[in-house]
Enzyme design. Structure first.
Site, PDB file in Angstrom:
ATOM      1  N   ASP A   1      97.975  94.318 126.407  1.00  0.00           N
ATOM      2  CA  ASP A   1      97.431  94.935 127.598  1.00  0.00           C
ATOM      3  C   ASP A   1      98.451  95.048 128.718  1.00  0.00           C
ATOM      4  O   ASP A   1      98.527  94.224 129.622  1.00  0.00           O
ATOM      5  CB  ASP A   1      96.167  94.206 128.073  1.00  0.00           C
ATOM      6  CG  ASP A   1      94.964  95.098 127.857  1.00  0.00           C
ATOM      7  OD1 ASP A   1      95.182  96.318 127.799  1.00  0.00           O
ATOM      8  OD2 ASP A   1      93.839  94.602 127.744  1.00  0.00           O
TER       9      ASP A   1
ATOM     10  N   ASP B   1      90.631  87.781 128.868  1.00  0.00           N
ATOM     11  CA  ASP B   1      90.413  88.895 127.925  1.00  0.00           C
ATOM     12  C   ASP B   1      91.721  89.581 127.564  1.00  0.00           C
ATOM     13  O   ASP B   1      91.752  90.403 126.649  1.00  0.00           O
ATOM     14  CB  ASP B   1      89.420  89.918 128.508  1.00  0.00           C
ATOM     15  CG  ASP B   1      89.798  90.363 129.913  1.00  0.00           C
ATOM     16  OD1 ASP B   1      89.958  89.501 130.789  1.00  0.00           O
ATOM     17  OD2 ASP B   1      89.950  91.575 130.130  1.00  0.00           O
ATOM     18  N   ASN B   2      92.804  89.243 128.265  1.00  0.00           N
ATOM     19  CA  ASN B   2      94.110  89.802 127.942  1.00  0.00           C
ATOM     20  C   ASN B   2      95.021  88.754 127.308  1.00  0.00           C
ATOM     21  O   ASN B   2      96.229  88.920 127.302  1.00  0.00           O
ATOM     22  CB  ASN B   2      94.764  90.381 129.196  1.00  0.00           C
ATOM     23  CG  ASN B   2      94.030  91.604 129.720  1.00  0.00           C
ATOM     24  OD1 ASN B   2      93.307  92.263 128.967  1.00  0.00           O
ATOM     25  ND2 ASN B   2      94.197  91.899 130.990  1.00  0.00           N
TER      26      ASN B   2
ATOM     27  N   ARG C   1      86.930 101.345 126.818  1.00  0.00           N
ATOM     28  CA  ARG C   1      87.614 102.630 126.589  1.00  0.00           C
ATOM     29  C   ARG C   1      88.509 102.545 125.363  1.00  0.00           C
ATOM     30  O   ARG C   1      89.522 103.241 125.282  1.00  0.00           O
ATOM     31  CB  ARG C   1      88.430 103.020 127.808  1.00  0.00           C
ATOM     32  CG  ARG C   1      89.453 101.982 128.205  1.00  0.00           C
ATOM     33  CD  ARG C   1      90.440 102.607 129.126  1.00  0.00           C
ATOM     34  NE  ARG C   1      91.324 101.596 129.669  1.00  0.00           N
ATOM     35  CZ  ARG C   1      92.392 101.875 130.362  1.00  0.00           C
ATOM     36  NH1 ARG C   1      92.713 103.118 130.589  1.00  0.00           N
ATOM     37  NH2 ARG C   1      93.149 100.906 130.840  1.00  0.00           N
TER      38      ARG C   1
ATOM     39  N   ASP D   1      85.063 105.546 133.116  1.00  0.00           N
ATOM     40  CA  ASP D   1      84.892 106.828 132.427  1.00  0.00           C
ATOM     41  C   ASP D   1      85.321 106.773 130.962  1.00  0.00           C
ATOM     42  O   ASP D   1      85.169 107.755 130.235  1.00  0.00           O
ATOM     43  CB  ASP D   1      85.662 107.941 133.168  1.00  0.00           C
ATOM     44  CG  ASP D   1      87.163 107.692 133.198  1.00  0.00           C
ATOM     45  OD1 ASP D   1      87.629 106.696 132.586  1.00  0.00           O
ATOM     46  OD2 ASP D   1      87.885 108.479 133.836  1.00  0.00           O
ATOM     47  N   GLY D   2      85.897 105.633 130.537  1.00  0.00           N
ATOM     48  CA  GLY D   2      86.304 105.501 129.135  1.00  0.00           C
ATOM     49  C   GLY D   2      87.634 106.158 128.809  1.00  0.00           C
ATOM     50  O   GLY D   2      88.117 106.050 127.686  1.00  0.00           O
TER      51      GLY D   2
ATOM     52  N   ARG E   1      90.655  87.958 121.252  1.00  0.00           N
ATOM     53  CA  ARG E   1      91.172  87.406 122.503  1.00  0.00           C
ATOM     54  C   ARG E   1      90.483  86.090 122.812  1.00  0.00           C
ATOM     55  O   ARG E   1      89.426  85.795 122.237  1.00  0.00           O
ATOM     56  CB  ARG E   1      90.856  88.366 123.666  1.00  0.00           C
ATOM     57  CG  ARG E   1      91.166  89.796 123.392  1.00  0.00           C
ATOM     58  CD  ARG E   1      90.058  90.727 123.880  1.00  0.00           C
ATOM     59  NE  ARG E   1      90.296  92.079 123.382  1.00  0.00           N
ATOM     60  CZ  ARG E   1      91.068  92.957 123.985  1.00  0.00           C
ATOM     61  NH1 ARG E   1      91.608  92.662 125.146  1.00  0.00           N
ATOM     62  NH2 ARG E   1      91.310  94.136 123.448  1.00  0.00           N
TER      63      ARG E   1
ATOM     64  N   ARG F   1      97.228 101.920 119.280  1.00  0.00           N
ATOM     65  CA  ARG F   1      97.872 100.611 119.392  1.00  0.00           C
ATOM     66  C   ARG F   1      97.729  99.848 118.086  1.00  0.00           C
ATOM     67  O   ARG F   1      96.702  99.940 117.419  1.00  0.00           O
ATOM     68  CB  ARG F   1      97.185  99.876 120.539  1.00  0.00           C
ATOM     69  CG  ARG F   1      97.589  98.457 120.738  1.00  0.00           C
ATOM     70  CD  ARG F   1      97.291  98.036 122.158  1.00  0.00           C
ATOM     71  NE  ARG F   1      95.921  97.573 122.330  1.00  0.00           N
ATOM     72  CZ  ARG F   1      95.446  97.086 123.487  1.00  0.00           C
ATOM     73  NH1 ARG F   1      96.228  97.037 124.546  1.00  0.00           N
ATOM     74  NH2 ARG F   1      94.219  96.679 123.582  1.00  0.00           N
TER      75      ARG F   1
HETATM   76  P1  AMP Z   1      91.959  95.876 131.302  1.00  0.00           P
HETATM   77  O1  AMP Z   1      92.189  95.725 132.761  1.00  0.00           O
HETATM   78  O2  AMP Z   1      92.588  97.126 130.708  1.00  0.00           O
HETATM   79  O3  AMP Z   1      92.291  94.663 130.516  1.00  0.00           O
HETATM   80  O4  AMP Z   1      90.382  96.139 131.139  1.00  0.00           O
HETATM   81  C1  AMP Z   1      89.415  95.217 131.545  1.00  0.00           C
HETATM   82  C2  AMP Z   1      88.053  95.737 131.136  1.00  0.00           C
HETATM   83  O5  AMP Z   1      87.758  96.962 131.804  1.00  0.00           O
HETATM   84  C3  AMP Z   1      87.883  96.027 129.656  1.00  0.00           C
HETATM   85  O6  AMP Z   1      86.564  95.718 129.297  1.00  0.00           O
HETATM   86  C4  AMP Z   1      88.146  97.497 129.576  1.00  0.00           C
HETATM   87  O7  AMP Z   1      87.563  98.095 128.445  1.00  0.00           O
HETATM   88  C5  AMP Z   1      87.486  97.991 130.855  1.00  0.00           C
HETATM   89  N1  AMP Z   1      88.054  99.255 131.322  1.00  0.00           N
HETATM   90  C6  AMP Z   1      89.279  99.474 131.858  1.00  0.00           C
HETATM   91  N2  AMP Z   1      89.441 100.774 132.181  1.00  0.00           N
HETATM   92  C7  AMP Z   1      88.294 101.415 131.839  1.00  0.00           C
HETATM   93  C8  AMP Z   1      87.851 102.770 131.920  1.00  0.00           C
HETATM   94  N3  AMP Z   1      88.603 103.753 132.428  1.00  0.00           N
HETATM   95  N4  AMP Z   1      86.603 103.039 131.463  1.00  0.00           N
HETATM   96  C9  AMP Z   1      85.818 102.082 130.955  1.00  0.00           C
HETATM   97  N5  AMP Z   1      86.194 100.791 130.845  1.00  0.00           N
HETATM   98  C10 AMP Z   1      87.406 100.449 131.285  1.00  0.00           C
HETATM   99 MG    MG Z   2      92.289  94.122 128.670  1.00  0.00          MG
END
Ligand code: AMP
Ligand code: MG
Length: 489
Positions: free
Chosen positions: A257, A247-248, A88, A120-121, A178, A171
């Site tokens: 993140d 990944d964070n 997203r 949903d992105g 990462r 951002r």
């Molecule tokens: P995060 O927990 O924000 O570090 O995200 C972990 C992974 O989930 C990453 O690949 C994000 O791009 C994906 N992600 C988080 N929220 C969404 C969302 N609403 N739609 C699509 N991908 C998501």
């Molecule tokens: Mg992340």
């Protein structure tokens, strides 16, 4: 409008990234814009602010932007996901800033990409404001972090537990590379990909590694050093990241993140806020060993670039991974020395610091205010009353204060100088969870951004007394306590 973007990442091979356009926002409105960050980027601040809604919703991109979604993997709560990527988010490009540093500009919440999997992105307003607020607070506390340039509401609703306003955060980061970026190529057995990524990291973050005998090992060591320093700073302010998945974890060593992250109020090393962290993997006191675990995953990915012989590659990588906790501890100790007002180093300092933290824990005392009141106590014994009251539940406080004063007597500064120096490292204001939740609820539920803006301006000057905002120093009343935080993704 042009931002002066370069496109180093966008010109990497297709398996690194894919070009992708942001979703159209039906009715974009800019709700917060960061003029100092726009100036840092060398942008025409007034012109950009005028067009902020169109620019930072993605409806009218800067002409030289080339939005891409990047590929990465990650260990999430210990399990490898070989393909995550920007589900997203979109990277618009890099900017060479007036200070000489290069920075990435990225949208978060700009719609589905080829990496979206089931998501949903999109992003909801509350979590994007949360990232803006806490990243700016971290920056003001002197802690390396991504920054936030703008939050724009899109005019669309997003479906979470309830129906919420959608938003895009813009951002700014030293880069978005990462640990998981390396793991992505490692998981595919793509050594050439690892090499290209390493070259980019060396060019952007670690040019000194080029002169090292083993550049990959030099980069691993530089990443370890940045993380050791970063986690030490988190620990000193009571920050709990909450989702330290690989990944964070940022290669340039910024806090990145902001999901269910939180600052603790009362000091308890076991504190966990995140609703998804059921085992307490990412509890406050685990953060150094988790950082080490994540660095071991980076080291594994880099092995083929460290040595063609697998066994000697492991031996070499371990020279960086094994001493990580000592490396962390060096930064942690030196930070805490400053926080209790010590200007010199003595062997007994570690025990003195530990004894204070034990008192805080036993008294369940507020972490931030205890150190701030210790700064006041440095003025002289007459100024000890607030700290004594706060720690009254811990019977050892009198002995501790006596030991502290005797230690201080061997340092050269005057009490006034010491207290002033302590107030520059012990904040009066942190973004307390109950204040954050209240500010986000007003913005998200009632479109009232005043509480958010007030809180933002207070936490942007965390070391100032701001007598008119004294209520914001205080921990929550029992009825205001926030026990859990949510990612909101
Ligand atoms: P995060 O927990 O924000 O570090 O995200 C972990 C992974 O989930 C990453 O690949 C994000 O791009 C994906 N992600 C988080 N929220 C969404 C969302 N609403 N739609 C699509 N991908 C998501
Ligand atoms: Mg992340």
């Amino acid at each position: 409008m042009r931002f002066g973007f370069t496109h180093q990442y966008a010109t990497l091979p297709d398996r690194f990234q894919t070009a992708h356009a942001p979703a159209r926002a039906p009715d974009p409105r800019c709700v917060v814009f960061n003029r100092p960050v726009a100036a840092l980027l060398g942008l025409d601040v007034d012109a950009v602010e005028r067009d902020a809604a169109a620019l930072f919703s993605g409806n009218q991109l800067p002409e030289d932007a080339r939005p891409i979604a990047t590929a990465y993997a990650g260990h999430q709560f210990g399990q490898l996901s070989p393909r995550l990527g920007d589900g997203r988010a979109l990277l618009l490009g890099e900017i060479r800033c007036p200070d000489g540093l290069q920075r990435d500009l990225q949208f978060k919440g700009s719609g589905r990409t080829p990496f979206s999997r089931g998501g949903d992105g999109f992003a909801a307003l509350g979590p994007m404001l949360r990232e803006y607020l806490i990243s700016e607070a971290m920056h003001a506390l002197g802690i390396p972090t991504t920054r936030s340039l703008a939050v724009v509401t899109t005019g669309a609703r997003v479906q979470r537990e309830s129906d919420l306003p959608g938003a895009v955060l813009t951002r700014v980061a030293a880069s978005h590379i990462r640990v998981g970026s390396f793991e992505y190529f490692s998981a595919r057995g793509d050594v050439e990909g690892l090499r290209l990524l390493l070259d980019l990291v060396i060019a952007r973050h670690d040019p000194q590694a080029l002169d090292a005998e083993i550049p990959a090992l030099a980069v691993l060591e530089a990443v370890a050093e940045r993380q050791a320093r970063l986690i030490a700073q988190w620990m000193q302010v009571g920050f709990i990241h909450g989702v330290m998945n690989t990944d964070n974890m940022s290669i340039p060593g910024e806090t990145i993140d902001y999901g269910p992250c939180a600052f603790m109020d009362e000091f308890d090393p076991r504190t966990v806020f995140s609703s998804i962290d059921r085992q307490g993997r990412y509890a406050y006191s685990n953060q150094p060993v988790i950082a080490q675990w994540n660095l071991a995953r980076l080291a594994e990915a880099l092995l083929p670039l460290i040595d063609a012989d697998a066994d000697s590659a492991v031996t070499k990588a371990l020279t960086v991974i094994e001493p990580f906790i000592d490396r962390f501890d060096t930064h942690y100790l030196s930070g805490l020395r400053a926080r209790i007002g010590l200007a010199s180093e003595e062997a007994g300092d570690r025990d003195l610091i530990k004894a204070l933290l034990d008192l805080l824990r036993d008294a369940r005392a507020d972490h931030t205010l205890s150190f701030r009141e210790l700064s006041d106590a440095a003025e002289g014994a007459a100024a000890e009353a607030p700290l004594r009251t706060r720690l009254a539940a811990a019977p050892g406080i009198d002995d501790w204060l006596a030991a502290w004063r005797s230690r201080l007597s061997r340092d050269p500064q005057s009490p006034g100088e010491r207290a002033a120096a302590m107030r520059r490292v012990n904040p009066a204001y942190i973004p307390r969870n109950h204040r954050v939740e209240a500010a986000l609820a007003a913005a998200s539920d009632e479109s009232d951004f005043e509480p958010f803006k007030r809180l933002l301006s207070i936490v942007q000057q965390p070391f100032d007394d701001q007598a008119e905002h004294a209520a914001y120093r205080e921990p929550p009343r029992p009825s205001e306590r926030v026990l859990q935080t949510f990612c909101g993704t």
